[in-house]
Scaffold this active site. Structure first.
Site, PDB file in Angstrom:
ATOM      1  N   ILE A 151      60.183  41.917  34.992  1.00  0.00           N
ATOM      2  CA  ILE A 151      58.915  43.118  34.718  1.00  0.00           C
ATOM      3  C   ILE A 151      59.332  44.378  35.092  1.00  0.00           C
ATOM      4  CG2 ILE A 151      56.667  43.561  34.785  1.00  0.00           C
ATOM      5  CD1 ILE A 151      55.948  40.411  35.041  1.00  0.00           C
ATOM      6  N   PRO A 194      55.176  40.899  43.358  1.00  0.00           N
ATOM      7  CA  PRO A 194      54.319  39.507  43.459  1.00  0.00           C
ATOM      8  C   PRO A 194      53.962  39.768  45.166  1.00  0.00           C
ATOM      9  CG  PRO A 194      56.583  38.885  44.131  1.00  0.00           C
ATOM     10  CD  PRO A 194      56.887  40.508  43.543  1.00  0.00           C
ATOM     11  N   ARG A 222      49.852  42.365  42.163  1.00  0.00           N
ATOM     12  CA  ARG A 222      48.778  41.770  42.587  1.00  0.00           C
ATOM     13  C   ARG A 222      47.970  42.589  43.430  1.00  0.00           C
ATOM     14  NH1 ARG A 222      49.696  38.034  39.522  1.00  0.00           N
ATOM     15  NH2 ARG A 222      50.072  35.910  40.194  1.00  0.00           N
ATOM     16  N   ASP A 246      45.029  46.365  36.833  1.00  0.00           N
ATOM     17  CA  ASP A 246      44.900  45.184  36.089  1.00  0.00           C
ATOM     18  C   ASP A 246      44.553  43.915  36.987  1.00  0.00           C
ATOM     19  OD1 ASP A 246      44.666  43.405  33.662  1.00  0.00           O
ATOM     20  OD2 ASP A 246      46.516  42.610  34.314  1.00  0.00           O
ATOM     21  N   GLU A 251      38.812  38.958  42.634  1.00  0.00           N
ATOM     22  CA  GLU A 251      38.796  38.363  41.295  1.00  0.00           C
ATOM     23  C   GLU A 251      37.736  37.311  41.245  1.00  0.00           C
ATOM     24  OE1 GLU A 251      42.463  38.538  39.273  1.00  0.00           O
ATOM     25  OE2 GLU A 251      43.018  40.424  40.031  1.00  0.00           O
ATOM     26  N   HIS A 270      42.704  41.484  34.769  1.00  0.00           N
ATOM     27  CA  HIS A 270      43.690  40.597  34.804  1.00  0.00           C
ATOM     28  C   HIS A 270      44.297  39.891  33.478  1.00  0.00           C
ATOM     29  CE1 HIS A 270      45.878  37.982  38.180  1.00  0.00           C
ATOM     30  NE2 HIS A 270      46.544  38.392  37.146  1.00  0.00           N
TER      31      HIS A 270
END
Length: 303
Positions: A151, A194, A222, A246, A251, A270
């Site tokens: 990514i 991550p 994250r 995001d 959450e 997210h």
């Protein structure tokens, strides 16, 4: 062989058909609480999972379990030590959302750096003032990428080819000196890492102090990688020009979350991974993971 999709993982009809050729398939379409989740998986040989937290007590309640297939790239909600103790193979679903997340990161960056979110809120309230939202251009700026996997590399490719940005990056093998150099030199920072013991809280008070004044910060990795209290302090001071988030530490967010008070913060729930194309790729990889495992050649193994 009992295969249980324990929560809101969408499997396409052709992939469901393939799985049913391998054994009994039970599919659920909601996110259960822990006790309901245990009831769903207690007799399963294979569990497909994305939203159900699986600490040791949940995994140990499924004595027949042989495989957990995580329908996501991350898997920090799975107790890998307990999985190893029970000789359970854990596989994830890498790269299914690479383009989706990278494109969303760029979208958040553009929205944040042009103060478009604040402009949209104001215009809905009846305020029309084109001079009130002085943003910045991306061309020629330096983009620092924290997390340089598939990514992060795709974000770099879009930024370089689309906006002629200069690229800096750090990954898990980078030194602290490299990290600090990125923080000091970047005009824009994109977090694509991550959540690990190393990355948790890695962008905090000290790291914000090392950044340029007026930096723009985007996080599609994250939430817990950023110390959100420190972020808010630097938004208040103006050190951070704008942010696009995001992912959050907690959450779902509560409507009283103090981050909502900052008009220069763009927040999405997210959703970076969530496109039609990535959903299909995820369904395909999940199916392939299970077929490979049952064939004795597991792929995408994380434990």
């Amino acid at each position: 062989m009992k295969i249980v999709s324990a929560d809101k993982v969408y499997l396409y009809p052709e992939h469901r058909k393939n799985l049913k050729q391998l054994g009994e398939v039970v599919i659920y379409n909601d996110v259960p609480d822990e006790q309901k989740g245990i009831r769903r998986i207690k007799d399963a040989d294979i569990v497909i999972n994305n939203w159900l937290e699986m600490p040791a007590r949940v995994i140990s309640a499924a004595p027949k379990l042989k495989m957990i297939c995580v329908a996501a790239t991350g898997y920090e909600w799975i107790d890998l030590a307990q999985s190893r103790k029970q000789s359970i193979t854990v596989c994830n679903t890498p790269n299914f959302s690479t383009d989706a997340v990278a494109e969303h990161a760029i979208g958040l960056l553009l929205t944040a750096i042009r103060l478009a979110s604040k402009a949209q809120v104001d215009i809905r309230k009846g305020t029309w003032d084109p001079l009130a939202y002085k943003g910045k251009e991306l061309k020629g700026k330096t983009l620092g990428i924290i997390g340089y996997g598939t990514i992060g590399r795709r974000v770099a490719e879009i930024a370089k080819n689309g906006f002629n940005m200069n690229i800096l990056f750090v990954n898990s093998s980078s030194s602290r000196q490299d990290f600090e150099k990125l923080l000091h030199r970047s005009d824009v920072i994109s977090i694509n890492a991550p959540l690990t013991n190393k990355t948790r809280g890695m962008v905090g008070k000290k790291e914000f102090q090392l950044m340029k004044n007026g930096v723009v910060l985007v996080n599609t990795g994250r939430g817990a990688i950023i110390d959100e209290r420190a972020l808010m302090d630097n938004l208040t001071s103006g050190k951070i020009f704008a942010a696009g988030l995001d992912v959050l530490s907690n959450e779902p967010m509560k409507k009283t979350d103090p981050l909502f008070a900052y008009p220069n913060v763009v927040i999405t729930p997210h959703i970076a991974f969530n496109t039609e194309e990535s959903e299909y790729r995820c369904s395909q990889i999940v199916t392939d993971n299970i077929k490979k495992f049952l064939g004795g050649h597991p792929q995408n193994v994380v434990s």
